[in-house]
Design a protein around this motif. Structure first.
Motif, PDB file in Angstrom:
ATOM      1  N   GLY A 191       6.188 -10.330  -7.198  1.00 46.11           N
ATOM      2  CA  GLY A 191       6.313  -9.980  -5.782  1.00 46.11           C
ATOM      3  C   GLY A 191       6.276  -8.483  -5.572  1.00 46.11           C
ATOM      4  O   GLY A 191       5.667  -7.997  -4.604  1.00 46.11           O
ATOM      5  N   TRP A 192       6.908  -7.717  -6.472  1.00 44.22           N
ATOM      6  CA  TRP A 192       6.872  -6.262  -6.385  1.00 44.22           C
ATOM      7  C   TRP A 192       5.439  -5.758  -6.474  1.00 44.22           C
ATOM      8  O   TRP A 192       5.031  -4.861  -5.718  1.00 44.22           O
ATOM      9  CB  TRP A 192       7.712  -5.651  -7.501  1.00 44.22           C
ATOM     10  CG  TRP A 192       7.561  -4.157  -7.609  1.00 44.22           C
ATOM     11  CD1 TRP A 192       8.234  -3.207  -6.901  1.00 44.22           C
ATOM     12  CD2 TRP A 192       6.657  -3.441  -8.473  1.00 44.22           C
ATOM     13  NE1 TRP A 192       7.816  -1.951  -7.268  1.00 44.22           N
ATOM     14  CE2 TRP A 192       6.847  -2.063  -8.228  1.00 44.22           C
ATOM     15  CE3 TRP A 192       5.712  -3.846  -9.419  1.00 44.22           C
ATOM     16  CZ2 TRP A 192       6.117  -1.085  -8.907  1.00 44.22           C
ATOM     17  CZ3 TRP A 192       4.984  -2.873 -10.087  1.00 44.22           C
ATOM     18  CH2 TRP A 192       5.189  -1.509  -9.835  1.00 44.22           C
ATOM     19  N   ARG A 241       1.137  -2.374   0.481  1.00 43.23           N
ATOM     20  CA  ARG A 241       1.545  -1.106   1.095  1.00 43.23           C
ATOM     21  C   ARG A 241       0.506  -0.013   0.869  1.00 43.23           C
ATOM     22  O   ARG A 241       0.384   0.922   1.670  1.00 43.23           O
ATOM     23  CB  ARG A 241       2.902  -0.663   0.531  1.00 43.23           C
ATOM     24  CG  ARG A 241       4.076  -1.495   1.043  1.00 43.23           C
ATOM     25  CD  ARG A 241       5.375  -1.029   0.434  1.00 43.23           C
ATOM     26  NE  ARG A 241       6.516  -1.753   0.989  1.00 43.23           N
ATOM     27  CZ  ARG A 241       7.768  -1.639   0.559  1.00 43.23           C
ATOM     28  NH1 ARG A 241       8.039  -0.797  -0.458  1.00 43.23           N
ATOM     29  NH2 ARG A 241       8.743  -2.325   1.111  1.00 43.23           N
ATOM     30  N   ARG A 242      -0.232  -0.156  -0.215  1.00 38.39           N
ATOM     31  CA  ARG A 242      -1.268   0.823  -0.531  1.00 38.39           C
ATOM     32  C   ARG A 242      -2.559   0.532   0.231  1.00 38.39           C
ATOM     33  O   ARG A 242      -3.507   1.321   0.187  1.00 38.39           O
ATOM     34  CB  ARG A 242      -1.520   0.802  -2.038  1.00 38.39           C
ATOM     35  CG  ARG A 242      -2.142   2.055  -2.604  1.00 38.39           C
ATOM     36  CD  ARG A 242      -2.062   2.023  -4.115  1.00 38.39           C
ATOM     37  NE  ARG A 242      -2.812   0.919  -4.689  1.00 38.39           N
ATOM     38  CZ  ARG A 242      -2.683   0.523  -5.940  1.00 38.39           C
ATOM     39  NH1 ARG A 242      -1.805   1.100  -6.740  1.00 38.39           N
ATOM     40  NH2 ARG A 242      -3.408  -0.478  -6.413  1.00 38.39           N
ATOM     41  N   GLY A 243      -2.591  -0.613   0.902  1.00 33.64           N
ATOM     42  CA  GLY A 243      -3.780  -0.995   1.646  1.00 33.64           C
ATOM     43  C   GLY A 243      -4.752  -1.842   0.866  1.00 33.64           C
ATOM     44  O   GLY A 243      -5.851  -2.135   1.351  1.00 33.64           O
ATOM     45  N   LEU A 247      -2.821  -7.928 -11.906  1.00 31.89           N
ATOM     46  CA  LEU A 247      -1.907  -7.404 -10.891  1.00 31.89           C
ATOM     47  C   LEU A 247      -1.120  -6.221 -11.440  1.00 31.89           C
ATOM     48  O   LEU A 247      -0.962  -5.190 -10.757  1.00 31.89           O
ATOM     49  CB  LEU A 247      -0.957  -8.507 -10.426  1.00 31.89           C
ATOM     50  CG  LEU A 247       0.125  -8.080  -9.411  1.00 31.89           C
ATOM     51  CD1 LEU A 247      -0.514  -7.590  -8.117  1.00 31.89           C
ATOM     52  CD2 LEU A 247       1.078  -9.238  -9.134  1.00 31.89           C
ATOM     53  N   ALA A 248      -0.616  -6.342 -12.661  1.00 27.89           N
ATOM     54  CA  ALA A 248       0.166  -5.255 -13.259  1.00 27.89           C
ATOM     55  C   ALA A 248      -0.684  -4.000 -13.421  1.00 27.89           C
ATOM     56  O   ALA A 248      -0.229  -2.885 -13.126  1.00 27.89           O
ATOM     57  CB  ALA A 248       0.721  -5.700 -14.609  1.00 27.89           C
ATOM     58  N   LEU A 249      -1.924  -4.151 -13.884  1.00 26.46           N
ATOM     59  CA  LEU A 249      -2.789  -2.990 -14.082  1.00 26.46           C
ATOM     60  C   LEU A 249      -3.118  -2.301 -12.765  1.00 26.46           C
ATOM     61  O   LEU A 249      -3.296  -1.081 -12.714  1.00 26.46           O
ATOM     62  CB  LEU A 249      -4.081  -3.417 -14.787  1.00 26.46           C
ATOM     63  CG  LEU A 249      -3.941  -3.847 -16.250  1.00 26.46           C
ATOM     64  CD1 LEU A 249      -5.255  -4.378 -16.781  1.00 26.46           C
ATOM     65  CD2 LEU A 249      -3.441  -2.694 -17.111  1.00 26.46           C
ATOM     66  N   ARG A 250      -3.201  -3.068 -11.689  1.00 29.48           N
ATOM     67  CA  ARG A 250      -3.504  -2.478 -10.385  1.00 29.48           C
ATOM     68  C   ARG A 250      -2.261  -1.889  -9.709  1.00 29.48           C
ATOM     69  O   ARG A 250      -2.362  -0.925  -8.949  1.00 29.48           O
ATOM     70  CB  ARG A 250      -4.133  -3.531  -9.471  1.00 29.48           C
ATOM     71  CG  ARG A 250      -5.534  -3.952  -9.880  1.00 29.48           C
ATOM     72  CD  ARG A 250      -6.132  -4.937  -8.893  1.00 29.48           C
ATOM     73  NE  ARG A 250      -6.217  -4.377  -7.549  1.00 29.48           N
ATOM     74  CZ  ARG A 250      -6.588  -5.061  -6.475  1.00 29.48           C
ATOM     75  NH1 ARG A 250      -6.918  -6.351  -6.594  1.00 29.48           N
ATOM     76  NH2 ARG A 250      -6.650  -4.489  -5.293  1.00 29.48           N
ATOM     77  N   ALA A 251      -1.111  -2.489  -9.979  1.00 31.96           N
ATOM     78  CA  ALA A 251       0.104  -2.070  -9.273  1.00 31.96           C
ATOM     79  C   ALA A 251       0.834  -0.933  -9.979  1.00 31.96           C
ATOM     80  O   ALA A 251       1.438  -0.078  -9.317  1.00 31.96           O
ATOM     81  CB  ALA A 251       1.038  -3.265  -9.099  1.00 31.96           C
ATOM     82  N   LEU A 252       0.812  -0.917 -11.303  1.00 33.49           N
ATOM     83  CA  LEU A 252       1.543   0.118 -12.033  1.00 33.49           C
ATOM     84  C   LEU A 252       0.868   1.475 -11.837  1.00 33.49           C
ATOM     85  O   LEU A 252      -0.359   1.583 -11.903  1.00 33.49           O
ATOM     86  CB  LEU A 252       1.600  -0.222 -13.525  1.00 33.49           C
ATOM     87  CG  LEU A 252       2.498  -1.398 -13.912  1.00 33.49           C
ATOM     88  CD1 LEU A 252       2.293  -1.750 -15.382  1.00 33.49           C
ATOM     89  CD2 LEU A 252       3.963  -1.074 -13.637  1.00 33.49           C
TER      90      LEU A 252
END
Length: 321
Positions: free
Chosen positions: A41-42, A49-51, A111-116
């Motif tokens: 979820g994070w 939030r980043r668009g 998701l992790a690679l894009r969000a971190l």
């Protein structure tokens, strides 16, 4: 609960669906499920939030995968699975074949690679090492290349059935709470590394073509069917843990084992169909994207040829004047 003999025994009333689905959490798996949902979820919130967009279907698939783990490990199914072979087999099949497929469809690594965040560089210009860089290093490590290679995943997938249930190891693990947790965690991990290269949603060291992925899938599935048939055809209980079920359950050990075999056989077909549908869907969309790229390239070439032809006509007109 009595820890002794060949396993963990307890007096339970006869199994019903209501009792099987009653809330009875295992702290280890409950904490793991909550943590997985929070981290996923994070990541989704950070992208939004980043668009950036993130498919709702992926989020739903991951949530269902976590829910399937909670279903078999945080309900009465986990209690009955200690004394009923058939219920344990439901746990095994769900956590090793259904849960991994759903989790992988959620693309958690992507998701992790894009969000971190990227760690960047320090004052001296050297690259820092953050969570994202560590994840990339793990993905490119020799260890991950080995454990996701078909030469490793398929034998381990098969050994998790025959080498575990038809040896004293299963009874040893079922004799303690840590052993049982380790076994169920192993089932989940084996399912993840087996289906990860086949699903092809997240980046990984092995990305075979779609035909090879289907061959890898069907290389492992028949052994599940054979395992189930072996249990169904047995004339005596084959696993000591379930040889003497509590009298309060009112079940016959051999009949319960036959039911477990039927469950194992059925689960060799259902996940195969789900994965096959997902692969065909991915293959179709891959071909569509390739066709679109080819069309765009052809359009560019056509526009270039038209521009050159128009320039040629213009030069003829200029010479004529």
């Amino acid at each position: 609960m009595d820890h002794g003999g060949h396993g963990m025994t307890m007096d339970l009333p006869p199994f019903t669906l209501g009792r099987g689905l009653a809330y009875s959490p295992d702290p280890f798996f409950l904490a793991g499920c909550v943590l997985a949902l929070v981290l996923y979820g994070w990541g989704v919130v950070r992208l939004r939030r980043r668009g950036d967009s993130w498919g709702a279907g992926r989020t739903v698939a991951f949530a269902l995968g976590v829910a399937s783990i909670a279903l078999v490990m945080c309900t009465g199914l986990n209690d009955y699975g200690m004394v009923m072979f058939s219920v344990h087999m439901v746990q095994h099949m769900v956590i090793s074949m259904v849960s991994p497929i759903l989790l992988l469809l959620g693309a958690p690594v992507t998701l992790a690679l894009r969000a971190l965040p990227v760690a960047g560089r320090d004052a001296a210009g050297k690259s820092r090492t953050g969570p994202r860089e560590l994840l990339l290093a793990v993905l490119h490590s020799r260890y991950v290349r080995v454990i996701t290679h078909p030469a490793f995943t398929i034998p381990v997938f098969i050994a998790s059935l025959y080498g575990l249930y038809f040896s004293p190891l299963f009874d040893y693990l079922m004799g303690s709470k840590p052993g049982h947790l380790a076994m169920m965690t192993h089932f989940l991990a084996v399912g993840l590394v087996f289906f990860w290269p086949i699903m092809g949603v997240d980046p990984g060291p092995h990305r075979p073509g779609y035909v090879m992925r289907m061959l890898e899938l069907f290389a492992g599935m028949p052994f599940h069917a054979f395992f189930g048939i072996a249990l169904m055809m047995a004339s005596r209980p084959m696993v000591a843990t379930y040889e003497h079920p509590p009298l309060s359950l009112g079940i016959d050990a051999l009949a319960d084992q036959n039911a477990a075999g039927g469950i194992a056989w059925a689960f060799s077909e259902i996940p195969s169909v789900l994965v096959l549908v997902a692969l065909v869907y991915q293959w179709y969309h891959s071909e569509q994207r390739q066709a679109a790229r080819s069309d765009r390239a052809a359009d560019r070439d056509g526009d270039k040829e038209l521009a050159e032809y128009n320039a040629y006509l213009a030069s003829l007109q200029a010479r004529g004047r």
